[in-house]
Scaffold this motif. Structure first.
Motif, PDB file in Angstrom:
ATOM      1  N   GLU A 197       0.832  -1.204   0.000  1.00  0.00           N
ATOM      2  CA  GLU A 197       0.000   0.000   0.000  1.00  0.00           C
ATOM      3  C   GLU A 197       0.865   1.252   0.000  1.00  0.00           C
ATOM      4  O   GLU A 197       1.999   1.228   0.451  1.00  0.00           O
ATOM      5  CB  GLU A 197      -0.915   0.058   1.231  1.00  0.00           C
ATOM      6  CG  GLU A 197      -1.806  -1.137   1.456  1.00  0.00           C
ATOM      7  CD  GLU A 197      -1.414  -1.920   2.662  1.00  0.00           C
ATOM      8  OE1 GLU A 197      -2.272  -2.597   3.251  1.00  0.00           O
ATOM      9  OE2 GLU A 197      -0.220  -1.870   3.033  1.00  0.00           O
ATOM     10  N   SER A 198       0.254   2.346  -0.429  1.00  0.00           N
ATOM     11  CA  SER A 198       0.899   3.650  -0.345  1.00  0.00           C
ATOM     12  C   SER A 198      -0.174   4.726  -0.379  1.00  0.00           C
ATOM     13  O   SER A 198      -1.323   4.451  -0.758  1.00  0.00           O
ATOM     14  CB  SER A 198       1.880   3.851  -1.503  1.00  0.00           C
ATOM     15  OG  SER A 198       1.212   3.806  -2.748  1.00  0.00           O
ATOM     16  N   GLY A 199       0.203   5.936   0.037  1.00  0.00           N
ATOM     17  CA  GLY A 199      -0.701   7.070  -0.103  1.00  0.00           C
ATOM     18  C   GLY A 199      -1.315   7.599   1.169  1.00  0.00           C
ATOM     19  O   GLY A 199      -2.053   8.578   1.127  1.00  0.00           O
ATOM     20  N   GLY A 200      -1.043   6.995   2.298  1.00  0.00           N
ATOM     21  CA  GLY A 200      -1.603   7.507   3.538  1.00  0.00           C
ATOM     22  C   GLY A 200      -0.920   8.807   3.944  1.00  0.00           C
ATOM     23  O   GLY A 200       0.017   9.268   3.301  1.00  0.00           O
ATOM     24  N   GLY A 201      -1.442   9.410   5.009  1.00  0.00           N
ATOM     25  CA  GLY A 201      -0.848  10.643   5.496  1.00  0.00           C
ATOM     26  C   GLY A 201      -1.781  11.405   6.403  1.00  0.00           C
ATOM     27  O   GLY A 201      -2.794  10.877   6.857  1.00  0.00           O
ATOM     28  N   LEU A 202      -1.421  12.663   6.630  1.00  0.00           N
ATOM     29  CA  LEU A 202      -2.191  13.561   7.487  1.00  0.00           C
ATOM     30  C   LEU A 202      -2.909  14.578   6.623  1.00  0.00           C
ATOM     31  O   LEU A 202      -2.301  15.191   5.727  1.00  0.00           O
ATOM     32  CB  LEU A 202      -1.252  14.265   8.463  1.00  0.00           C
ATOM     33  CG  LEU A 202      -1.846  15.369   9.328  1.00  0.00           C
ATOM     34  CD1 LEU A 202      -2.887  14.794  10.281  1.00  0.00           C
ATOM     35  CD2 LEU A 202      -0.738  16.091  10.100  1.00  0.00           C
ATOM     36  N   VAL A 203      -4.196  14.759   6.880  1.00  0.00           N
ATOM     37  CA  VAL A 203      -4.991  15.689   6.100  1.00  0.00           C
ATOM     38  C   VAL A 203      -6.020  16.350   7.010  1.00  0.00           C
ATOM     39  O   VAL A 203      -6.437  15.760   8.014  1.00  0.00           O
ATOM     40  CB  VAL A 203      -5.685  14.972   4.916  1.00  0.00           C
ATOM     41  CG1 VAL A 203      -6.693  13.956   5.415  1.00  0.00           C
ATOM     42  CG2 VAL A 203      -6.327  15.948   3.956  1.00  0.00           C
ATOM     43  N   GLN A 204      -6.415  17.552   6.678  1.00  0.00           N
ATOM     44  CA  GLN A 204      -7.442  18.241   7.456  1.00  0.00           C
ATOM     45  C   GLN A 204      -8.819  17.728   7.073  1.00  0.00           C
ATOM     46  O   GLN A 204      -9.031  17.242   5.952  1.00  0.00           O
ATOM     47  CB  GLN A 204      -7.362  19.741   7.227  1.00  0.00           C
ATOM     48  CG  GLN A 204      -6.152  20.398   7.868  1.00  0.00           C
ATOM     49  CD  GLN A 204      -6.204  21.913   7.769  1.00  0.00           C
ATOM     50  OE1 GLN A 204      -6.832  22.464   6.873  1.00  0.00           O
ATOM     51  NE2 GLN A 204      -5.540  22.580   8.711  1.00  0.00           N
ATOM     52  N   ALA A 205      -9.745  17.861   7.991  1.00  0.00           N
ATOM     53  CA  ALA A 205     -11.121  17.466   7.708  1.00  0.00           C
ATOM     54  C   ALA A 205     -11.626  18.196   6.460  1.00  0.00           C
ATOM     55  O   ALA A 205     -11.362  19.390   6.276  1.00  0.00           O
ATOM     56  CB  ALA A 205     -12.010  17.789   8.899  1.00  0.00           C
ATOM     57  N   GLY A 206     -12.321  17.450   5.612  1.00  0.00           N
ATOM     58  CA  GLY A 206     -12.801  17.993   4.358  1.00  0.00           C
ATOM     59  C   GLY A 206     -11.852  17.777   3.195  1.00  0.00           C
ATOM     60  O   GLY A 206     -12.222  18.003   2.034  1.00  0.00           O
ATOM     61  N   GLY A 207     -10.651  17.335   3.506  1.00  0.00           N
ATOM     62  CA  GLY A 207      -9.652  17.113   2.474  1.00  0.00           C
ATOM     63  C   GLY A 207      -9.786  15.750   1.809  1.00  0.00           C
ATOM     64  O   GLY A 207     -10.731  14.995   2.073  1.00  0.00           O
ATOM     65  N   SER A 208      -8.814  15.464   0.939  1.00  0.00           N
ATOM     66  CA  SER A 208      -8.837  14.223   0.158  1.00  0.00           C
ATOM     67  C   SER A 208      -7.489  13.514   0.223  1.00  0.00           C
ATOM     68  O   SER A 208      -6.445  14.156   0.386  1.00  0.00           O
ATOM     69  CB  SER A 208      -9.168  14.519  -1.305  1.00  0.00           C
ATOM     70  OG  SER A 208     -10.445  15.106  -1.440  1.00  0.00           O
TER      71      SER A 208
END
Length: 116
Positions: free
Chosen positions: A6-17
């Motif tokens: 897998e790849s592509g995880g991370g930290l994002v703000q609510a409402g983001g993608s």
């Protein structure tokens, strides 16, 4: 021998993608289905989305319907999870699952964290 990555995880703000990717090894025999599960701290692992190879039929958890989309590139043996309108409750480790006959192959997981 890595079977599922897998790849592509991370930290994002609510409402983001975010977009997760999962590549299955060509050494895995015929793939019946590919999907994504997630596990939040203190909770059981749950199905997020899955796609059946032969029919293309997809299945989503009620909590992500309308926000997440699963797709697959058969030529690359890769499945994607497009996650839009992310919420803090989507925070979890996301695992890719590959079903081949009666065998399940799992990735190592990728962390998705949604801040409020």
């Amino acid at each position: 021998q890595v079977q599922v990555m897998e790849s592509g995880g991370g930290l994002v703000q609510a409402g983001g993608s975010l977009r997760l990717s999962c590549a299955a090894s060509v050494s895995i025999p015929f793939i019946n289905a590919m999907g994504w599960y997630r596990q939040a701290p203190g909770k059981e692992r749950e199905l997020v989305a899955a796609r059946i190879t032969t029919s293309g039929r997809t299945n989503y958890a009620d909590s992500v319907k309308g926000r997440f989309t699963i797709s697959r590139d058969n030529a690359k043996n890769t499945v994607y999870l497009q996650m839009n309108s992310l919420k803090p409750e989507d925070t979890a480790v996301y695992y890719c699952n590959v079903l081949s006959g009666s065998l399940n192959y799992w990735g190592q997981g990728t962390q998705v964290t949604v801040s409020s």
